[in-house]
Design a protein around this motif. Structure first.
Motif, short mmCIF file in Angstrom:
data_model
loop_
_atom_site.label_atom_id
_atom_site.label_comp_id
_atom_site.label_asym_id
_atom_site.label_seq_id
_atom_site.Cartn_x
_atom_site.Cartn_y
_atom_site.Cartn_z
N GLN A 52 41.72 32.84 47.64
CA GLN A 52 42.19 33.12 46.29
C GLN A 52 42.17 31.88 45.42
O GLN A 52 41.83 31.92 44.24
CB GLN A 52 43.59 33.77 46.30
N VAL A 98 38.38 30.91 44.76
CA VAL A 98 37.75 31.83 43.80
C VAL A 98 38.30 31.57 42.40
O VAL A 98 37.53 31.48 41.43
CB VAL A 98 37.99 33.30 44.22
N SER A 99 39.62 31.42 42.30
CA SER A 99 40.23 31.25 40.98
C SER A 99 39.73 29.97 40.31
O SER A 99 39.36 29.98 39.14
CB SER A 99 41.76 31.18 41.09
N ALA A 130 36.03 30.24 39.41
CA ALA A 130 35.82 31.17 38.30
C ALA A 130 36.26 30.55 36.97
O ALA A 130 35.72 30.86 35.92
CB ALA A 130 36.57 32.46 38.55
N PHE A 165 29.02 31.05 42.99
CA PHE A 165 29.79 29.81 42.89
C PHE A 165 29.02 28.61 43.45
O PHE A 165 29.30 27.48 43.10
CB PHE A 165 31.10 29.94 43.69
N TYR A 198 28.63 35.54 44.80
CA TYR A 198 29.29 35.57 43.50
C TYR A 198 28.90 34.40 42.60
O TYR A 198 29.49 34.20 41.54
CB TYR A 198 30.81 35.67 43.68
N SER A 210 29.74 35.28 50.93
CA SER A 210 30.38 35.95 49.79
C SER A 210 30.49 34.99 48.59
O SER A 210 30.29 35.42 47.45
CB SER A 210 31.74 36.53 50.17
N MET A 211 30.79 33.73 48.84
CA MET A 211 30.90 32.79 47.72
C MET A 211 29.54 32.57 47.05
O MET A 211 29.46 32.42 45.84
CB MET A 211 31.45 31.44 48.21
#
Lengths: 418, 428
Positions: free
Chosen positions: A73, A76-77, A80, A103, A101, A97-98
């Motif tokens: 969390q 990601v935060s 983002a 990143f 998305y 997964s990162m």
């Protein structure tokens, strides 16, 4: 009076901003999320010394170290928000997964011409590649192993560690017979450990782009785990023991064997007072068919995709420096000097120190190592498997494995279009 | 005995009648001096010019009849009727007594006592030239208020409302990557409606809230009543009950996780003391049927303190004379609770119930730390499901949709509560 005070505040703010801008212009600041925490004073000293050397090599660069454990969390935060670190250390299992998305920066252009690349095990590269695109640089490597308490084994007159699944049952029986309050082994309802047993039973969870979680190997492994608990009473009677519970019981001498990775031991020593000298690390036992298998994991350096190309280049220089044989050797020397315990997990998986006695336990483990699927939905499926299959097996002695797996696959199909 | 006096206090009482009754009351309630209103009379010195108690006592001694006996309703008329006070029927018994004794003290109505009357001064004359000043002053005053509220308002809008608006906008999007969101309309919300996991989480949140309502509403009420009635150590008890509320949720959850441990937790160890030869091994957090209750207990333990404080405030707002009248009428504790406390506390109880529902629906830390939704998903609640959807399953648009759905659910509960209290006010 009021106007003067307001003007003074405005001038002070402008002066501060100007000073800051000048400072930033003078040197490029590279934010890295890999600094050890203040609790690990020795590790912090080692990190500080390496950072100092790097800053001397690149005079225009300043390293801003941040101590962070990887938490999805938080990562990601911050990514983002666009204020993420330039370089970070994250588990290789999080990379798919990162990367999906957006990143993580694609690193092929950096790694293609890097001479250290070939010294790293292929299995580690496989873990950071998605469709041949490299999104991370493997750093350390770890293997799931079996820890056993030498003191308990000695008390019970057991000569050596288990080599097969059957040995686990036999040894656990002996321990329970001689020490009624102690159990042979404890296993957490976690796919991280269960996957090793699937491989040992001759199966795999993901092949040819398809999930394969209701194969006979999965059923064999499930049955073995259930039998250990309910049939052979090799495990403590608690419904479910999570990893931290097992660490605590093992440290207290209530459990003789547990699966784990070497890096856990200093944490267990610090948290639960485990006497590390009583612990022996051995490879996980082979399955009934004789298949030896465990999984290789680790952390990898990743570079933020949102930073400028120049900064990306600099970030890669930093990673190269941290993984260079010279840095690894000086780290080894410094750790020895500070009297620290040497864990292979503190070093690059490309280390040339593998012939040192401290690395004896992991030498050769690569031959039987497997990697978790680099499929971006895998962390979610793993979590669901823990919840709806493993926890069920541990809380219900009469469970129908085939039905549970069938239901799980149906659920996965519905939720993830698998 | 004591309620006889109220039977006898009518609209017209003479000073003699009152003093006789008072003395009799004082004699009969010597030991019950704490709560009886009559005791206040002891403190009021009687004005010599108005009532000459000594003379009357002499008279009574002569007649060898006690004041109370001589003032029975049948022979009230026989007593000297010089100082007769007229009391309106609308007053309560206590108010009548108060008026009577004020009259006794000052010999007149309170409003007529000269030293208590404030001298009234004429208002300053309004001059035309002062109007401008006044306007400026008013404007300045308004601006000051705005200036003072602005920093807090900006922070509030930035950190409370902006995330809410952002969540609303994300709820209508699907993220392929973090920089490429695509507008999907109501698709996230439609998916929520057919998501079995979401409805399971809703059910678990509902069960948790129900347990919290049952235990978390009544337990603090009884504790508050006990503290309210306790003669000694009520402040200490309030502090002791409030401490868990001040404990941060994470350490509290870790602490309880250890206490609940099936193998070596203190709760099972304590229970084992009652079963010699048998080790109790209840899976407080590992038994799917017990886990929600165990989490609810932690939640109630943590939130009982503030509920007690709210109840205490409510109890202190109940007029004391109700309790006094009830005590004088010989009401039991149960009767006082049933007929005075519960009816008076209905708005407070409702407030606590709704706050507990909302808090119970929002519970996150306790579940995340103690069970992470396990075992077999039996403690997955809306908040943990939302978190996992966002950060584990990386479906941020869907998670925002769940958040919006959840927000509407909580707003509905709050509106229902407000409507209920408005309806009650209107009925009154």
């Amino acid at each position: 009076m009021k106007k003067t005070a307001a003007l003074a505040i405005v001038f002070a703010a402008l002066f501060f901003l100007q000073a800051r801008a000048q400072d930033e212009n003078a040197s490029t600041v590279l934010t890295v999320w890999n600094m050890p925490s203040a609790a690990d004073k020795n590790q912090l000293d080692v990190w500080g010394s390496e950072t100092e050397t790097f800053e001397k090599m690149f005079p225009g660069v300043k390293i801003k170290g941040i101590s962070r454990e990887y938490k999805p969390q938080e990562f990601v935060s911050v990514m983002a928000s666009g204020k993420g670190p330039d370089v970070a250390h994250i588990p290789i299992t999080a990379i798919p997964s990162m990367a999906k998305y957006g990143f993580l920066a694609r690193l092929n252009s950096f790694t293609d011409g890097w001479d250290q690349k070939d010294y790293m095990p292929a299995i580690m590269w496989d873990s950071v590649k998605i469709d041949n695109d490299v999104y991370g640089i493997p750093y350390d490597s770890y293997f799931t192993t079996l820890f056993y308490r030498k003191d308990i084994f000695d008390k019970c007159g057991i000569s050596g560690p288990p080599k097969t699944w059957q040995d686990i049952i036999t040894i656990s029986r002996e321990i329970s017979a001689k020490m009624p309050d102690t159990w042979g082994i404890a296993l957490p309802p976690d796919m991280f450990y269960f996957i090793d047993f699937i491989w040992q039973a001759g199966g795999d969870v993901y092949s040819q782009g398809k999930l394969n979680l209701n194969s006979p190997a999965v059923i064999t492994a499930l049955k073995f785990w259930s039998d250990l608990k309910f049939r052979y009473k090799a495990m403590p009677p608690q419904d479910i023991l999570y990893e931290s519970d097992i660490e605590q019981l093992f440290s207290a001498g209530k459990i003789a064997m547990m699966p784990g990775v070497a890096k856990q031991l200093p944490v267990m020593a610090r948290r639960y007072g485990l006497d590390i000298s009583n612990v022996v690390i051995v490879p996980l036992p082979a399955g009934d068919g004789g298949a030896q298998a465990w999984h290789a994991g680790g952390e990898a350096f990743v570079i933020n995709d949102a930073i400028s190309p120049e900064k990306k280049k600099l970030a890669f220089e930093y990673i190269k420096f941290r993984l260079s044989p010279l840095t690894q050797l000086s780290r080894f020397m410094m750790m020895k000097q500070l009297g620290m315990i040497i864990f292979p997990g503190d070093f690059s998986c490309a280390t040339n120190l593998i012939n040192r006695p401290e690395f004896a336990n992991v030498k050769g483990l690569l031959s039987y190592a497997h990697a978790e699927p680099t499929y971006y939905k895998w962390p979610m499926i793993r979590e669901d498997f823990n919840r709806y299959v493993l926890e069920k097996v541990f809380t219900d002695s009469d469970v129908d494995y085939r039905q549970v797996l069938y239901d799980f696959m149906e659920r996965i199909k519905k939720e993830y279009n698998e | 005995m004591s309620d006889d006096i109220f039977g006898k206090v009518g609209n017209e009482l003479s000073e003699n009648a009152i003093s006789g009754m008072v003395e009799e009351e004082l004699r009969s309630h010597k030991k019950e001096d704490a709560s009886l209103p009559i005791i206040k009379l002891k403190l009021a010195p009687t004005a010599e010019s108005v009532v000459d108690i000594a003379k009357r006592r002499e008279k009574r001694e002569k007649s060898q009849v006690s004041g109370f006996q001589s003032l029975s309703s049948s022979n009230l008329a026989k007593v000297n009727l010089v100082n007769v006070i007229k009391l309106p029927d609308t007053l309560s018994q206590t108010q009548k007594l108060k008026k009577v004794f004020r009259y006794r003290r000052y010999g007149m109505q309170m409003r007529d006592v000269p030293q208590l009357r404030r001298e009234s001064k004429p208002l300053p004359e309004r001059r035309k030239q002062d109007f401008g000043k006044l306007r400026r002053y008013r404007a300045q005053k308004k601006r000051l208020g705005l200036g003072l509220i602005m920093p807090a308002m900006i922070i509030f809008l930035l950190f409370s409302w902006m995330p809410i608006f952002k969540t609303f906008s994300i709820a209508f999007q699907k993220f392929q990557t973090i920089n490429s969101a695509e507008y999907v309309g109501l698709s996230n919300f439609l998916n929520i409606l057919s998501d079995a996991k979401f409805w399971d989480a809703c059910l678990h949140s509902g069960i948790l809230s129900a347990i919290v309502i049952v235990l978390g509403t009544w337990l603090p009420l009884f504790l508050a009543l006990y503290i309210y009635e306790a003669r000694h150590g009520s402040s200490l008890m309030k502090v002791l009950y409030f401490i868990p509320f001040l404990t941060p949720a994470v350490p509290a959850a870790i602490l309880w996780k250890w206490m609940y441990n099936q193998g070596f937790g203190v709760i099972n160890s304590l229970l084992s003391l009652f079963t010699p030869g048998h080790q109790v091994a209840i899976g407080w957090l590992t038994n799917p049927h017990l886990v929600l209750l165990s989490i609810a207990i932690v939640f109630i333990w943590k939130n009982t303190g503030w509920a007690i404080l709210i109840y205490m405030a409510g109890l202190q707002n109940i007029p004391k004379n109700l309790f006094e009248d009830a005590a004088l009428n010989g009401a039991s504790v149960a009767s006082k609770i049933k007929n005075i406390i519960l009816p008076s506390l209905v708005p407070v109880i409702m407030a606590v119930v709704f706050i507990q529902i909302i808090n119970g629906m929002q519970v996150f830390s306790e579940v995340y730390i103690m069970t992470n939704g396990g075992p077999v998903g039996s403690s997955e609640v809306i908040a943990t499901y939302m978190y996992k959807k966002a950060f584990l399953y990386m479906d941020i648009g869907y998670a925002s949709g769940v958040a919006v759905f959840f927000l509407f659910l909580l707003v509905t509960i709050t509106l229902f509560r407000m409507n209920l209290s408005n309806a009650r006010k209107a009925a009154k």
